[in-house]
Design a protein around this motif. Structure first.
Motif, PDB file in Angstrom:
ATOM      1  N   CYS A  81       0.873  -1.248   0.068  1.00 45.57           N
ATOM      2  CA  CYS A  81       0.037   0.018   0.139  1.00 45.57           C
ATOM      3  C   CYS A  81       0.975   1.165  -0.196  1.00 45.57           C
ATOM      4  CB  CYS A  81      -1.106  -0.219   1.250  1.00 45.57           C
ATOM      5  SG  CYS A  81      -2.113   1.573   1.331  1.00 45.57           S
ATOM      6  N   SER A  82       0.921   1.810  -1.128  1.00 43.02           N
ATOM      7  CA  SER A  82       1.999   3.113  -1.287  1.00 43.02           C
ATOM      8  C   SER A  82       1.304   4.254  -0.357  1.00 43.02           C
ATOM      9  CB  SER A  82       2.191   3.540  -2.645  1.00 43.02           C
ATOM     10  OG  SER A  82       0.821   3.997  -3.310  1.00 43.02           O
ATOM     11  N   GLU A  83       1.841   5.148  -0.354  1.00 36.24           N
ATOM     12  CA  GLU A  83       1.390   6.338   0.347  1.00 36.24           C
ATOM     13  C   GLU A  83       0.179   6.811  -0.437  1.00 36.24           C
ATOM     14  OE1 GLU A  83       2.961  10.670   1.895  1.00 36.24           O
ATOM     15  OE2 GLU A  83       3.849   8.929   2.711  1.00 36.24           O
ATOM     16  N   PRO A 100       8.475   6.604  10.159  1.00 43.77           N
ATOM     17  CA  PRO A 100       9.144   7.748   9.436  1.00 43.77           C
ATOM     18  C   PRO A 100       9.910   7.744   8.143  1.00 43.77           C
ATOM     19  CG  PRO A 100      10.085   7.819  11.647  1.00 43.77           C
ATOM     20  CD  PRO A 100       9.147   6.581  11.561  1.00 43.77           C
ATOM     21  N   GLU A 101      10.532   6.545   8.359  1.00 48.53           N
ATOM     22  CA  GLU A 101      11.488   6.058   6.988  1.00 48.53           C
ATOM     23  C   GLU A 101      10.582   5.623   5.764  1.00 48.53           C
ATOM     24  OE1 GLU A 101      14.653   3.476   8.057  1.00 48.53           O
ATOM     25  OE2 GLU A 101      15.461   4.729   9.766  1.00 48.53           O
ATOM     26  N   GLN A 102       9.408   5.452   5.972  1.00 49.34           N
ATOM     27  CA  GLN A 102       8.858   5.010   4.839  1.00 49.34           C
ATOM     28  C   GLN A 102       7.465   5.625   4.457  1.00 49.34           C
ATOM     29  OE1 GLN A 102       7.395   0.707   5.104  1.00 49.34           O
ATOM     30  NE2 GLN A 102       8.751   0.260   6.833  1.00 49.34           N
ATOM     31  N   TYR A 103       7.029   6.746   5.528  1.00 52.88           N
ATOM     32  CA  TYR A 103       6.126   7.533   5.066  1.00 52.88           C
ATOM     33  C   TYR A 103       5.989   9.215   5.525  1.00 52.88           C
ATOM     34  CZ  TYR A 103       3.214   3.391   4.764  1.00 52.88           C
ATOM     35  OH  TYR A 103       2.719   2.057   4.183  1.00 52.88           O
ATOM     36  N   SER A 104       5.551   9.873   4.677  1.00 53.00           N
ATOM     37  CA  SER A 104       6.007  11.301   4.883  1.00 53.00           C
ATOM     38  C   SER A 104       5.435  11.962   6.147  1.00 53.00           C
ATOM     39  CB  SER A 104       5.259  12.237   3.647  1.00 53.00           C
ATOM     40  OG  SER A 104       4.133  12.180   3.766  1.00 53.00           O
ATOM     41  N   GLU A 105       5.881  13.105   6.377  1.00 56.69           N
ATOM     42  CA  GLU A 105       5.457  13.767   7.609  1.00 56.69           C
ATOM     43  C   GLU A 105       3.953  14.081   7.464  1.00 56.69           C
ATOM     44  OE1 GLU A 105       5.197  15.353  11.187  1.00 56.69           O
ATOM     45  OE2 GLU A 105       7.181  14.512  10.491  1.00 56.69           O
ATOM     46  N   ALA A 148      -1.909   0.282   6.346  1.00 58.65           N
ATOM     47  CA  ALA A 148      -0.732   0.490   5.737  1.00 58.65           C
ATOM     48  C   ALA A 148       0.663  -0.531   5.871  1.00 58.65           C
ATOM     49  CB  ALA A 148      -0.121   1.878   6.209  1.00 58.65           C
ATOM     50  N   THR A 149       0.315  -1.008   7.286  1.00 55.37           N
ATOM     51  CA  THR A 149       1.296  -1.912   7.753  1.00 55.37           C
ATOM     52  C   THR A 149       0.773  -3.589   7.440  1.00 55.37           C
ATOM     53  OG1 THR A 149       0.278  -1.975  10.182  1.00 55.37           O
ATOM     54  CG2 THR A 149       1.829  -0.611   9.607  1.00 55.37           C
ATOM     55  N   ASP A 190       1.530  13.069  10.084  1.00 53.31           N
ATOM     56  CA  ASP A 190       0.627  13.992  10.800  1.00 53.31           C
ATOM     57  C   ASP A 190      -0.936  13.929  10.744  1.00 53.31           C
ATOM     58  OD1 ASP A 190       0.556  16.810  12.339  1.00 53.31           O
ATOM     59  OD2 ASP A 190      -0.596  17.164  10.441  1.00 53.31           O
ATOM     60  N   PHE A 191      -1.356  13.278   9.583  1.00 56.20           N
ATOM     61  CA  PHE A 191      -2.674  12.935   9.522  1.00 56.20           C
ATOM     62  C   PHE A 191      -3.130  11.911  10.343  1.00 56.20           C
ATOM     63  CE2 PHE A 191      -6.461  10.739   7.474  1.00 56.20           C
ATOM     64  CZ  PHE A 191      -7.188  11.616   6.767  1.00 56.20           C
ATOM     65  N   ILE A 192      -2.401  10.812  10.494  1.00 56.44           N
ATOM     66  CA  ILE A 192      -2.862   9.688  11.357  1.00 56.44           C
ATOM     67  C   ILE A 192      -2.757  10.121  12.859  1.00 56.44           C
ATOM     68  CG2 ILE A 192      -1.901   7.692  12.281  1.00 56.44           C
ATOM     69  CD1 ILE A 192      -3.091   7.483   9.541  1.00 56.44           C
ATOM     70  N   ALA A 193      -1.608  11.031  13.102  1.00 55.28           N
ATOM     71  CA  ALA A 193      -1.426  11.528  14.382  1.00 55.28           C
ATOM     72  C   ALA A 193      -2.621  12.540  14.731  1.00 55.28           C
ATOM     73  CB  ALA A 193      -0.180  12.143  14.673  1.00 55.28           C
ATOM     74  N   ARG A 194      -3.196  13.085  13.992  1.00 55.58           N
ATOM     75  CA  ARG A 194      -4.374  14.102  14.224  1.00 55.58           C
ATOM     76  C   ARG A 194      -5.640  13.075  14.560  1.00 55.58           C
ATOM     77  NH1 ARG A 194      -4.136  19.591  13.042  1.00 55.58           N
ATOM     78  NH2 ARG A 194      -1.921  20.268  12.235  1.00 55.58           N
ATOM     79  N   CYS A 195      -5.897  12.120  13.985  1.00 48.74           N
ATOM     80  CA  CYS A 195      -6.841  11.095  13.824  1.00 48.74           C
ATOM     81  C   CYS A 195      -6.846  10.522  15.202  1.00 48.74           C
ATOM     82  CB  CYS A 195      -6.920   9.975  12.746  1.00 48.74           C
ATOM     83  SG  CYS A 195      -7.464  10.745  11.269  1.00 48.74           S
TER      84      CYS A 195
END
Length: 286
Positions: free
Chosen positions: A95-97, A228-233, A195-196, A237-242
């Motif tokens: 599953c790409s970003e 963080p090595e596989q997914y952008s900030e 994603a994982t 941040d989107f996940i963290a906000r959810c």
């Protein structure tokens, strides 16, 4: 019933089985859910809720509903056949970003539609209730435990505990209720799992493997996120906000739709069909 040719059993829901069928008069392949009506009042109300939502929900982010009929003690309802099945069947495909962003966008749009159109909260957002078709379109399903919002609050604790927001797990009898922000938590957990390819609260080697342990982790442990090595900030941040622990700190659906993680890919031609095609190929191999 004589108008249908049964093709295969494709799932088992909360109250019955789901079959892939071919409707000869329209030449349309459908998913038919069969439910035996030997149920209590609560279960019957859940079925009626799902039928009502399906009948009224005309959205590209909600599975299409073709109709329902009764035979003796069973109700059958026919829906759009989504070839790839639920989102958890897609875990075998990378599953790409960009794909994850499109999935998130579809889920947010579906949940926002339910809130705006019906004033309801889904309450059971998880990968098994998100379907994908051969075109790579992503749609919500299973509205049996959806709840009517009263002044933007819901009060009963139903749904799958593994995806419940902390405030729903902690909710006591005297608490005022919870809002659509609880579905946003479930959205975040579902995206991390998609994603994982694995549920983000592992039990590891702990002696107990109960739902209680997971619920304690959800309440007291750190919220999960992506590498963080596989997914952008923007993605993280989107996940963290959810997954903010306090519901009032989570964004609204409108806020999420303006988040860079979604806007970055909104007009980009992401190969969702190729992603779905790979999942179908893997499905046939197994």
């Amino acid at each position: 019933m004589g108008d249908f040719d049964p093709l295969a059993q494709i799932g088992r829901g909360q109250f019955g089985i789901v079959r892939k069928v071919f409707h000869r008069p329209t030449k349309v392949t459908m998913a038919m859910k069969e439910i035996r009506l030997q149920l209590d009042e609560l279960q019957l109300n859940q079925i009626l809720m799902e039928l009502n939502v399906l009948h009224e929900a005309h959205s590209p982010y909600i599975v299409d509903f073709y109709g329902a009929f009764f035979i003796e003690s069973c109700v059958y309802y026919c829906m759009e056949y989504m070839e790839c099945g639920s989102l958890d069947h897609m875990f075998s495909v990378d599953c790409s970003e960009a794909v994850l962003s499109k999935i998130a966008y579809s889920m947010v749009m579906g949940l926002k539609f339910l809130k705006d159109k019906f004033e309801i909260i889904h309450r059971d957002v998880k990968p098994t209730n998100v379907l994908v078709n051969a075109e790579g379109e992503v749609k919500l399903c299973d509205f049996g435990v959806s709840g009517k919002l009263n002044a933007s609050l819901a009060k009963t604790r139903v749904g799958c505990e593994n995806y419940m927001a902390p405030e729903r797990i902690k909710m006591g009898a005297g608490d005022e209720g919870y809002t659509v922000q609880s579905d946003i938590w479930s959205l975040g957990i579902s995206l991390v799992e998609t994603a994982t390819g694995k549920y983000p609260y592992p039990l590891d080697n702990r002696p107990t493997s109960t739902v209680f342990v997971i619920m304690q982790d959800i309440i007291n442990g750190p919220a999960p996120n992506l590498d963080p090595e596989q997914y952008s900030e923007d993605c993280r941040d989107f996940i963290a906000r959810c997954l903010e622990k306090e519901p009032h700190d989570r964004p609204s659906y409108a806020d999420l739709l303006e988040h860079p993680f979604l806007t970055k890919y909104k007009d980009e031609d992401v190969d969702m069909k190729g992603w779905a095609k790979q999942a179908l190929a893997n499905k046939k191999d197994t």
